[in-house]
Design an enzyme around this catalytic site. Sequence first.
Site, mmCIF file in Angstrom:
data_model
loop_
_atom_site.group_PDB
_atom_site.id
_atom_site.type_symbol
_atom_site.label_atom_id
_atom_site.label_comp_id
_atom_site.label_asym_id
_atom_site.label_seq_id
_atom_site.Cartn_x
_atom_site.Cartn_y
_atom_site.Cartn_z
ATOM 1 N N LYS A 169 0.835 -1.210 0.000
ATOM 2 C CA LYS A 169 0.000 0.000 0.000
ATOM 3 C C LYS A 169 0.872 1.263 0.000
ATOM 4 C CE LYS A 169 -3.741 -2.524 2.206
ATOM 5 N NZ LYS A 169 -4.471 -2.877 3.425
ATOM 6 N N GLN B 225 -4.336 -1.771 9.543
ATOM 7 C CA GLN B 225 -4.140 -3.093 8.937
ATOM 8 C C GLN B 225 -4.642 -4.173 9.903
ATOM 9 O OE1 GLN B 225 -2.923 -3.688 5.710
ATOM 10 N NE2 GLN B 225 -3.676 -5.742 6.164
ATOM 11 N N ASP C 178 -11.101 2.843 4.138
ATOM 12 C CA ASP C 178 -11.368 1.406 4.040
ATOM 13 C C ASP C 178 -12.877 1.130 4.036
ATOM 14 O OD1 ASP C 178 -9.351 -0.412 3.607
ATOM 15 O OD2 ASP C 178 -8.649 -0.428 5.685
#
Length: 300
Positions: A53, A97, A120
């Site tokens: 990412k 994460q 997200d």
Amino acid sequence: MAEILDGKLTSQALKDQIAEEVKAFRAEGGKQPHLAAILVGEDGASQTYVNHKVKACDEVGFKSTLKRFPADISEEELLKVVEDINADDDIDGLIVQLPLPKHISVQKVTDRIVPEKDVDGFHPVNVGRMTKNLPSYISATPFGILKLIEHYNIDTFGKHCVVVGRSNIVGSPMSILMARNGKPGNATVTLCHRYTQGLEQYTRQADILIVAVGIPEFIKGDMVKEGAVVIDVGITRVEDASKKRGYVLKGDCEFSSCEEKASHITPVPGGVGPMTISSLLYNTLMSARNEVYQSDVLVK
Ligand code: NAD
């Protein structure tokens, strides 16, 4: 032989588009998009995903900040980090994460991210807005699948889409998005899960089969309808001593037998995975441009 839905190529095309849009935005005086990521602990797969990412941010001209913490960080300390990032005007998007260590509540942490930076798309406000077909950050994996379907001009209107797996981050939002009045969308959707009885009777009816269960090669070719579009979300590391790194990546669909039946299929790796990253970047760009919440009380 099925046509491969190439996530690598499609993701690269999306990243090229994002890089162009960043240039144009900055030329008009806009800010450099900035994504922050929180990584807790030493899990190898999580480190790999976060590194991908961060690297992708560089590729499209974003700034990125990676905040790493030891596995024994307390929930309270982590919530404070989230709040500090919420208050940082330079940061447009924040991701945490997963998985987190067991003593930390994933829900508490992800819900603490302000919806305007929740790129997200896990926050209940974004999930609710997605469900109501309002502008929102769509969870990156389902968003990436929509973009892949769009890129390959796959017709979804009136098709029977069977989604296997109902997680909050993939299966459930996917089922809503495919049923929504949109393009892609407007499919008739069946959502299957671990308590579904006679799973194959549903998968065999699917014009579009989307599988996110996390069980390697769970779906075999005899469970797939001739001509179906098969989208395999699963990625599991399966030990393989013959490989240098000691494992291979397997999807949830047995590629060889499913490919014989499908009209289109995503490979693993190189299918859904790369699309997830570019969709996250796209959400971050939308945040920098203040597109999602611009007409809302929640404006940043
Ligand atoms: P999860 O573990 O949260 O959920 C699994 C789902 O599968 C559950 O809803 C469960 O009901 C269902 N299930 C389990 N056994 C089943 C059975 N026998 N029959 C029918 N349904 C069954 O999974 P998740 O987070 O959605 O992830 C699924 C897979 O997708 C994993 O391999 C994960 O690594 C992968 N994944 C990939 C990406 C990507 O970017 N490509 C992103 C997220 C997840």
